[in-house]
Motif scaffolding. Structure first.
Motif, mmCIF file in Angstrom:
data_model
loop_
_atom_site.group_PDB
_atom_site.id
_atom_site.type_symbol
_atom_site.label_atom_id
_atom_site.label_comp_id
_atom_site.label_asym_id
_atom_site.label_seq_id
_atom_site.Cartn_x
_atom_site.Cartn_y
_atom_site.Cartn_z
ATOM 1 N N ARG A 428 0.973 -1.079 0.021
ATOM 2 C CA ARG A 428 -0.074 -0.012 0.055
ATOM 3 C C ARG A 428 0.789 1.204 -0.033
ATOM 4 N NH1 ARG A 428 -4.445 1.723 4.843
ATOM 5 N NH2 ARG A 428 -4.460 3.980 3.937
ATOM 6 N N TYR A 429 2.131 1.203 0.665
ATOM 7 C CA TYR A 429 2.787 2.368 0.856
ATOM 8 C C TYR A 429 4.009 2.313 -0.032
ATOM 9 C CZ TYR A 429 -0.115 3.308 4.720
ATOM 10 O OH TYR A 429 -1.554 3.059 5.488
ATOM 11 N N ILE A 430 4.519 3.335 -0.632
ATOM 12 C CA ILE A 430 5.642 3.136 -1.457
ATOM 13 C C ILE A 430 6.284 4.580 -1.567
ATOM 14 C CG2 ILE A 430 6.621 2.847 -3.696
ATOM 15 C CD1 ILE A 430 4.597 0.728 -4.413
ATOM 16 N N ALA A 431 7.609 4.444 -1.511
ATOM 17 C CA ALA A 431 8.421 5.847 -1.860
ATOM 18 C C ALA A 431 9.044 5.534 -3.067
ATOM 19 C CB ALA A 431 9.488 6.081 -0.608
ATOM 20 N N ALA A 432 8.818 6.479 -3.973
ATOM 21 C CA ALA A 432 9.290 6.184 -5.497
ATOM 22 C C ALA A 432 10.105 7.606 -5.836
ATOM 23 C CB ALA A 432 8.121 5.981 -6.214
ATOM 24 N N LEU A 433 11.044 7.465 -6.642
ATOM 25 C CA LEU A 433 11.923 8.628 -7.292
ATOM 26 C C LEU A 433 12.459 7.924 -8.640
ATOM 27 C CD1 LEU A 433 15.212 7.895 -6.967
ATOM 28 C CD2 LEU A 433 14.569 7.918 -4.340
ATOM 29 N N THR A 434 13.049 9.017 -9.115
ATOM 30 C CA THR A 434 13.519 8.531 -10.680
ATOM 31 C C THR A 434 14.971 9.014 -10.815
ATOM 32 O OG1 THR A 434 12.657 10.650 -11.598
ATOM 33 C CG2 THR A 434 11.327 8.756 -11.895
ATOM 34 N N ALA A 435 15.890 8.362 -11.836
ATOM 35 C CA ALA A 435 17.117 8.969 -11.985
ATOM 36 C C ALA A 435 17.451 8.698 -13.309
ATOM 37 C CB ALA A 435 17.998 8.378 -10.909
ATOM 38 N N PRO A 436 18.543 9.264 -14.031
ATOM 39 C CA PRO A 436 18.542 9.266 -15.230
ATOM 40 C C PRO A 436 19.585 7.857 -15.688
ATOM 41 C CG PRO A 436 20.229 10.798 -14.205
ATOM 42 C CD PRO A 436 19.163 10.557 -13.282
ATOM 43 N N ASP A 437 20.170 7.256 -14.682
ATOM 44 C CA ASP A 437 20.925 6.017 -14.916
ATOM 45 C C ASP A 437 20.693 5.168 -13.597
ATOM 46 O OD1 ASP A 437 23.271 6.502 -13.275
ATOM 47 O OD2 ASP A 437 23.391 8.297 -14.976
ATOM 48 N N ALA A 438 21.102 3.981 -14.042
ATOM 49 C CA ALA A 438 21.169 2.852 -12.814
ATOM 50 C C ALA A 438 21.891 3.373 -11.605
ATOM 51 C CB ALA A 438 21.446 1.596 -13.327
ATOM 52 N N GLU A 439 23.308 3.834 -11.966
ATOM 53 C CA GLU A 439 23.903 4.099 -10.953
ATOM 54 C C GLU A 439 23.627 5.186 -9.833
ATOM 55 O OE1 GLU A 439 27.460 4.374 -8.432
ATOM 56 O OE2 GLU A 439 26.675 2.852 -9.672
ATOM 57 N N ARG A 440 23.158 6.286 -10.491
ATOM 58 C CA ARG A 440 22.595 7.224 -9.800
ATOM 59 C C ARG A 440 21.098 6.996 -9.306
ATOM 60 N NH1 ARG A 440 23.470 12.660 -13.873
ATOM 61 N NH2 ARG A 440 23.540 10.915 -15.366
ATOM 62 N N ALA A 441 20.538 6.002 -9.874
ATOM 63 C CA ALA A 441 19.190 5.766 -9.103
ATOM 64 C C ALA A 441 19.597 4.929 -7.572
ATOM 65 C CB ALA A 441 18.781 4.730 -9.765
ATOM 66 N N LEU A 442 20.740 4.155 -7.741
ATOM 67 C CA LEU A 442 21.127 3.341 -6.508
ATOM 68 C C LEU A 442 21.565 4.434 -5.638
ATOM 69 C CD1 LEU A 442 22.732 0.210 -8.222
ATOM 70 C CD2 LEU A 442 20.568 0.232 -6.787
ATOM 71 N N GLN A 443 22.404 5.268 -5.973
ATOM 72 C CA GLN A 443 22.591 6.355 -5.059
ATOM 73 C C GLN A 443 21.679 7.238 -4.218
ATOM 74 O OE1 GLN A 443 25.680 8.912 -7.232
ATOM 75 N NE2 GLN A 443 26.980 7.157 -7.886
ATOM 76 N N LEU A 564 0.290 4.376 8.123
ATOM 77 C CA LEU A 564 1.502 5.035 8.125
ATOM 78 C C LEU A 564 1.032 6.658 7.551
ATOM 79 C CD1 LEU A 564 4.577 5.026 8.212
ATOM 80 C CD2 LEU A 564 4.673 4.504 5.533
ATOM 81 N N ASP A 565 1.816 7.576 8.306
ATOM 82 C CA ASP A 565 1.590 8.853 8.018
ATOM 83 C C ASP A 565 2.531 9.270 7.057
ATOM 84 O OD1 ASP A 565 1.304 11.653 8.091
ATOM 85 O OD2 ASP A 565 1.469 11.834 10.422
ATOM 86 N N THR A 566 1.964 9.061 5.865
ATOM 87 C CA THR A 566 2.763 9.341 4.542
ATOM 88 C C THR A 566 3.298 10.696 4.359
ATOM 89 O OG1 THR A 566 0.860 9.727 3.340
ATOM 90 C CG2 THR A 566 1.778 7.422 3.465
ATOM 91 N N ARG A 567 2.563 11.951 4.978
ATOM 92 C CA ARG A 567 2.911 13.224 4.626
ATOM 93 C C ARG A 567 3.853 13.584 5.685
ATOM 94 N NH1 ARG A 567 -2.030 12.553 3.320
ATOM 95 N NH2 ARG A 567 -3.205 13.821 1.795
ATOM 96 N N ALA A 568 3.899 13.134 6.958
ATOM 97 C CA ALA A 568 4.994 13.535 7.810
ATOM 98 C C ALA A 568 6.262 12.743 7.225
ATOM 99 C CB ALA A 568 4.553 12.752 9.366
ATOM 100 N N LEU A 569 6.206 11.455 6.710
ATOM 101 C CA LEU A 569 7.418 10.982 6.100
ATOM 102 C C LEU A 569 7.833 11.720 4.646
ATOM 103 C CD1 LEU A 569 9.341 8.623 6.382
ATOM 104 C CD2 LEU A 569 7.773 7.331 4.647
#
Length: 744
Positions: A428-443, A564-569
């Motif tokens: 139900r709860y997921i934090a998500a982000l994007t990055a231009p390549d795999a290395e920077r995504a892992l960082q 989970l308090d998603t806004r506080a997180l």
């Protein structure tokens, strides 16, 4: 989905398309004994791992467990989040080894005793602590099994996008075919599948099956009725010509404007322009009665204009689904009306030989005239029902998306049972982000992970999973590798650290050798994960797309808390400089999106009805006539709404679309009742009423059968339009203006 989604809505779209939610399939094997089920599990897993349609398969078999242990243990110094230069200083070694010695007396003492000679600093335990809070399935006969041991379990990840239902259906069929072809498969064994992909495919099949079955039933009813009236297959074919023309016009218009057409647009649009079958019914019956064509078409075009005015407001919707519905309905109605006006007269026979309806017409006229005695009762009931509906306020609406779900209770129970047995998170709860390549995504995942670990330590987060836990970035691996001391330095620091600890240095020769090996080993890549469950973890949480990489970090609520308090997180992440992270509550976001869709639809439908009234007022040039034209529609809408609420049904967007259909269909009844009162003689008046009744029977018959569907989307439409169309007819008859006695 909206035309211009915000960041949270866009992330929800991406979860539906690319996320692990839509790609994981839970598999259960029942029947036989535990040994045979485990053997089937191993055979099925081996076959599916070789199939390119699947990214990964887990079933807990020993070979995979061994690879998992080897991967995490052999690479612990590159994987451990506790690794740092300070940890391998004299003081850091003393603290880490001392902590391991203290834990020897705890629950994990037996495992730590075996690990201590090679891992006295507890890196393996630090790795395991990252996944604390998650549950593991039971092991039985060398494979995963349910809690009660009655079924074997597998977890499969498909390669196809979650939005590609055709590909998902093909993947599920391959699982079934593979299972059926296994050598160990016997008649007593049974395969169970569940998950979002299974729900999507099953729902589509169920909807299509119901549509086909009910369409056949309604077609038989309508065709049988029209044949009984027309007594001519030719007239029947001509009568359906406006409907077919409207469908073609609607599809063409939407394709030109939008480039594609949604399935629901086609389904609902088809029902909306289904009223065009009424055009031929009114035309044939009234023409046979000798009513002037010019008078009929004046009334007919007014009805078409009212429909166009009502649907035009949908064009400004921010949701393409509603905008497409508006374009489809407007183009379809215009196309159907033009064919009925200019093509039907040219193709129809010179002499219409339909059934003699004079006797039924006289009976119907007596019934309608007697119904007018109920006018005070109808108006009083409508006022009382309106007050009751208004008193309930906004509670009459169901904004939960699952209200439209065609998934059965048995399917939901199976999903919950498999999920509990497997210890799978609800996602139900997921934090998500994007990055231009795999290395920077892992960082980026590692940076976010530092903040999330602090939230876990503070008790505001129960835990999380990150692709960096399985495969750290090269930058982090290099930093951890460089933190490892050379052999001479390590021996010196180790001697200092062990002076006050009950551990002899010679017992840790394996530790010294492993550290030196780790200093020289190549950095880890995705290829090193092959054959382990870590590969599935990385592939499901680190997703390559056309323009970037999507990183997903599933979150768990704190122990003892359901939410989970998603806004506080999210605020904590932004405060730590991680502003590019979206924390998504999928349940809340989908519910909010559906609620906004419903709110906009309510506003647009209300505006459309207002425009219809103004158009009637301008066309009829009389406020009493305009009110008389809309009053039956209002009574029908109020009556069917009150009936639904009284039966315990909360209204959804499907009910709203159904009410719009009631207005579109019932509007012709009121207009023709008004026109009938101005007909030349009593017989013509009665024939107008017969044409109204026949049109009503076709609407009630075609829509009423939908109420028997097992699919809520169809049942809601049928329960609204069928009774609503009948109420519109009865209300129009009750409120119709009394005809002049001289006409009879």
């Amino acid at each position: 989905m909206p035309k211009a989604p915000n960041a949270r809505q866009q992330m929800l779209i991406e979860q539906l398309r690319d996320g692990i939610i839509a790609r994981l399939v839970m598999v259960g094997i029942e029947g036989g004994d535990a040994a045979s089920r485990a053997e089937l599990s191993r055979q099925l897993a081996a076959r599916l791992r070789q199939d390119p349609a699947f990214v990964g398969v887990q079933n807990g078999e020993a070979s995979v467990e061994t690879r998992d242990r080897s991967y995490f243990f052999d690479n612990r110094y590159l994987l451990s989040p506790a690794m740092s230069a300070e940890r391998f200083s004299s003081e850091g070694l003393q603290a880490a080894i001392g902590a391991s010695v203290e834990k020897l007396s705890g629950d994990a003492g037996l495992m730590l005793k075996k690990l201590l000679p090679h891992d006295p600093t507890g890196e393996t335990l630090a790795l395991l602590e990252q996944f604390a809070g998650g549950q593991q399935p039971r092991q039985l006969e060398g494979a995963w099994a349910s809690r009660d041991g009655t079924r074997a379990l597998l977890l499969v990840q498909t390669r196809a996008d979650g939005s590609d239902t055709d590909a998902q259906a093909a993947s599920l069929e391959r699982v079934r075919e593979t299972f059926a072809s296994l050598p160990a498969h016997q008649a007593g064994h049974r395969l169970l599948l569940s998950g979002t992909a299974v729900f999507s495919v099953t729902s589509r099949e169920r909807i299509q099956s119901d549509i086909h079955r009910l369409a056949i039933g309604s077609s038989i009813l309508v065709i049988g009725l029209l044949l009984a009236i027309y007594r001519s297959p030719r007239l029947l074919g001509l009568g359906l010509l406006p409907v077919a023309s409207g469908l073609v016009a609607g599809i063409a218009a939407v394709s030109l404007v939008f480039g594609n057409i949604h399935g629901l647009t086609l389904a609902f649009g088809s029902t909306l322009i289904g009223e065009s079958v009424d055009y031929s019914i009114y035309y044939f019956i009234q023409r046979a009665a000798g009513i002037e064509a010019s008078r009929f078409w004046r009334t007919m075009w007014l009805g078409v204009l009212c429909s166009l005015a009502g649907f035009a407001v949908l064009l400004v919707s921010g949701f393409p689904g509603l905008a497409q519905l508006g374009v489809f309905s407007m183009a379809g109605l215009v196309g159907a009306a033009l064919v009925a006006r200019h093509v039907l007269p040219a193709l129809m026979p010179q002499q219409l030989q339909i059934s003699d309806l004079s006797a039924p017409a006289r009976l119907l006229d007596r019934i309608f005239r007697s119904l007018r005695r109920l006018r005070p009762l109808l108006l009083a009931g409508a006022l009382a029902a309106t007050a009751w509906i208004l008193w309930q306020g906004d509670t009459i609406w169901n904004r939960q998306l699952n209200a439209l779900s065609p998934v059965t209770r048995a399917e939901q129970d199976l999903d919950m049972a498999l999920r509990n047995d497997m210890g799978a998170p609800d996602m139900r709860y997921i934090a998500a982000l994007t990055a231009p390549d795999a290395e920077r995504a892992l960082q980026a995942a590692e940076a976010v992970g530092q903040v999330l670990r602090a939230e876990v330590a503070a008790g505001r987060l129960g835990g999380f999973t990150s692709p960096a836990q399985f495969l750290p970035s090269r930058q982090t691996q290099q930093a951890r590798q460089q933190a490892l001391p050379d052999e001479a330095s390590l021996r010196s620091r180790l001697g200092d650290a062990l002076r006050e600890l009950p551990v002899r240095a010679e017992r840790l020769e394996g530790f010294v050798a492993d550290v030196q090996k780790a200093r020289q080993q190549p950095l880890l890549s995705r290829a090193d994960l092959a054959g382990s469950s870590a590969a599935l973890g990385v592939d499901s949480l680190l997703i390559q797309r056309q323009q970037d990489w999507l990183v997903l970090l599933p979150l768990r609520a704190p122990a003892g808390q359901e939410e989970l308090d998603t806004r506080a997180l999210e605020a904590a992440l932004q405060g730590a400089g991680q502003s590019g992270v979206t924390v998504l509550d999928i349940l809340e976001e989908s519910t909010s999106l559906f609620a906004s869709y419903l709110s906009e639809a309510k506003l647009l439908v209300a505006c459309g009805m207002g425009v219809i009234f103004l158009l009637l007022l301008a066309a009829l040039r009389s406020l009493p006539r305009a009110l008389r034209a809309v009053a039956p529609l209002a009574c029908a809408v109020i009556g069917v709404t009150a009936g639904l609420l009284a039966s315990g049904t909360s209204l959804t967007i499907l009910h709203l679309i159904g009410l719009l259909l009631v207005v579109a269909i019932g509007r012709n009844y009121t207009l023709f009742f008004d026109a009938g009162s101005h007909a030349g003689n009593a017989e013509q008046q009665r024939q107008v009423q017969v044409s109204i009744l026949v049109a009503n029977l076709t609407a009630v018959g075609s829509f009423g059968v939908l109420a028997f569907s097992s699919v809520p989307v169809l049942a809601y439409l049928g329960c609204t339009v069928g009774p609503g169309a009948f109420l519109a007819l009865v209300s129009a008859a009750i409120l119709a203006r009394d005809q002049d006695a001289s006409a009879h």
